[in-house]
Design a protein around this motif. Structure first.
Motif, PDB file in Angstrom:
ATOM      1  N   TYR A 220       1.215  -1.590   0.205  1.00  0.00           N
ATOM      2  CA  TYR A 220      -0.021   0.311  -0.021  1.00  0.00           C
ATOM      3  C   TYR A 220       1.002   1.078  -0.010  1.00  0.00           C
ATOM      4  O   TYR A 220       0.342   2.560  -0.569  1.00  0.00           O
ATOM      5  CB  TYR A 220      -0.700  -0.147   1.330  1.00  0.00           C
ATOM      6  N   ALA A 242      -5.660  -3.299   4.677  1.00  0.00           N
ATOM      7  CA  ALA A 242      -6.724  -2.130   4.089  1.00  0.00           C
ATOM      8  C   ALA A 242      -7.775  -1.433   4.761  1.00  0.00           C
ATOM      9  O   ALA A 242      -7.439  -0.335   4.661  1.00  0.00           O
ATOM     10  CB  ALA A 242      -7.256  -3.000   3.623  1.00  0.00           C
ATOM     11  N   TYR A 248      -7.976  -1.465   0.064  1.00  0.00           N
ATOM     12  CA  TYR A 248      -8.959  -1.863  -0.626  1.00  0.00           C
ATOM     13  C   TYR A 248      -8.353  -3.691  -0.885  1.00  0.00           C
ATOM     14  O   TYR A 248      -7.530  -3.567  -1.214  1.00  0.00           O
ATOM     15  CB  TYR A 248      -9.598  -2.028  -1.834  1.00  0.00           C
ATOM     16  N   ALA A 249      -8.913  -4.748  -0.169  1.00  0.00           N
ATOM     17  CA  ALA A 249      -8.653  -6.262  -1.048  1.00  0.00           C
ATOM     18  C   ALA A 249      -9.529  -6.859  -1.566  1.00  0.00           C
ATOM     19  O   ALA A 249     -10.903  -6.485  -1.217  1.00  0.00           O
ATOM     20  CB  ALA A 249      -7.701  -5.926   0.420  1.00  0.00           C
ATOM     21  N   HIS A 263     -13.656  -2.790   3.339  1.00  0.00           N
ATOM     22  CA  HIS A 263     -12.228  -2.840   2.506  1.00  0.00           C
ATOM     23  C   HIS A 263     -12.135  -3.631   1.716  1.00  0.00           C
ATOM     24  O   HIS A 263     -10.911  -3.971   0.858  1.00  0.00           O
ATOM     25  CB  HIS A 263     -11.792  -2.403   3.568  1.00  0.00           C
TER      26      HIS A 263
END
Length: 354
Positions: A220, A242, A248-249, A263
């Motif tokens: 990230y 996240a 986001y994942a 997320h």
């Protein structure tokens, strides 16, 4: 009955946490001839909210429907696989032994050679053995569509995206099956966004969410705004990362969207619970036969789900994903699963709107 099964599950989780085998006995409909199943879980163990938990769910449903009995073991490392399978086989009490995950291949092959009359079902691998029934899902088809979402969303107006055009994928262990899933995800990304950068890393374990979180935070920080874990219980660390950074994942396996619904955008779904249930059902109905069974999107064994996620994707994006899904089912698009072929595949396969 619901309370009874809840209690049984709680007891099993406690016993399973010690690494011991725990027998779950059906509360009704069990006689002297009850079908008995032994399952060797993957090293992620119960509580992974993924592969192992889905397998357990499938056995509980089979217990409820058919009155079976089952035992399970939670291996701590790959060195436990063969002794665990051998323990079940040597008793000659089990109508079916089930093994999970690609890294059990050598153990299952060895035990199958020594116990050719023992029914063994192997989930999530490509073992072709004359006495083993192997259920192999097409990993690139499972992760391709979440890759498409990542490729589209990283350059979209979805709130929280950074415009860096970077996404990531994290494996639990670097084994051939999961590697094809990684390549499938990257192929999906580059099918719709060929200039995107796809970061890659491996945790080295399916049960180390702490390390997975560190890796995800690093990704990230390098600009990724979407990460796909293929990492068992380690993937829970990616979700935590996240949430921590507001990125986001994607989930994998059972629908994980509700774990962190703000997320987790979507889950690359694989219906392991149904696979386990069907293996038991065939033994109950005396229709079980050895062989290699390969299934993918067309057979509805894999797919993707946005159900339970609070992340709002534009409808036109979902429409594109659905269009591509149909193309895969129809054979118009064959997701790449080989890293050596990916560059050439991307050159020859680019999405164009119909």
């Amino acid at each position: 009955m619901k309370k009874t099964f809840t209690l049984l599950l709680s007891v099993a989780m406690i016993l399973g946490a010690t690494g011991c085998s725990s027998e779950i006995t059906a509360t009704e409909g069990v006689g002297d001839q009850a079908i008995k199943v032994g399952i060797v879980l993957s090293t992620g163990g119960l509580g992974d909210k993924n592969f192992n938990d889905m397998a357990y769910e499938g056995l509980l449903k089979a217990q409820e429907d058919f009155g079976i009995e089952f035992d399970y073991v939670e291996p701590k490392s790959a060195s436990d696989f063969e002794p665990n399978h051998r323990m079940f086989a040597e008793t000659e009490e089990y109508d079916l032994i089930i093994g999970l995950a690609a890294d059990q291949k050598e153990a299952i092959t060895a035990v199958a050679e020594d116990f050719p009359e023992q029914k063994i079902s192997y989930i999530d691998a490509d073992l072709d053995h004359p006495t083993v029934r192997t259920i192999c899902t097409i990993w690139p088809e499972q992760t391709f569509l979440t890759g498409v979402i990542a490729g589209l969303a990283t350059q979209s107006s979805v709130e929280g995206t950074n415009g860096d055009n970077v996404v990531g994928v994290i494996l639990g262990m670097d084994n051939p099956n999961l590697r094809t899933g990684l390549v499938g995800f990257e192929a999906g990304v580059k099918y719709v966004n060929p200039t995107a950068e796809v970061l890659q890393a491996t945790v080295g374990a399916f049960n180390d969410p702490g390390k997975a979180k560190e890796i995800a935070l690093s990704m990230y920080n390098r600009g990724a705004d979407f990460i796909q874990p293929i990492a068992g219980a380690s993937g829970l660390g990616v979700f935590n990362a996240a949430k921590e950074v507001g990125a986001y994942a994607f989930g994998v396996g059972g629908n994980q969207n509700t774990n962190e619904p703000d997320h987790i955008v979507a889950t690359a779904v694989r219906n392991v619970n149904e696979m386990i249930y069907n293996e038991v059902k065939m033994v109950v109905e005396d229709t079980w036969e050895p062989g290699l069974v390969i299934s993918g999107l067309k057979e509805e064994a894999v797919g993707y789900s946005v159900e339970g996620s609070n992340v709002v994707l534009p409808q036109e994006m979902i429409d594109i994903v659905e269009e591509i899904k149909v193309k895969i089912i129809n054979g118009e698009v064959v997701p790449c699963g080989n890293a050596d072929e990916l560059e050439e595949w991307v050159k020859n396969n680019q999405y164009t709107a119909e």
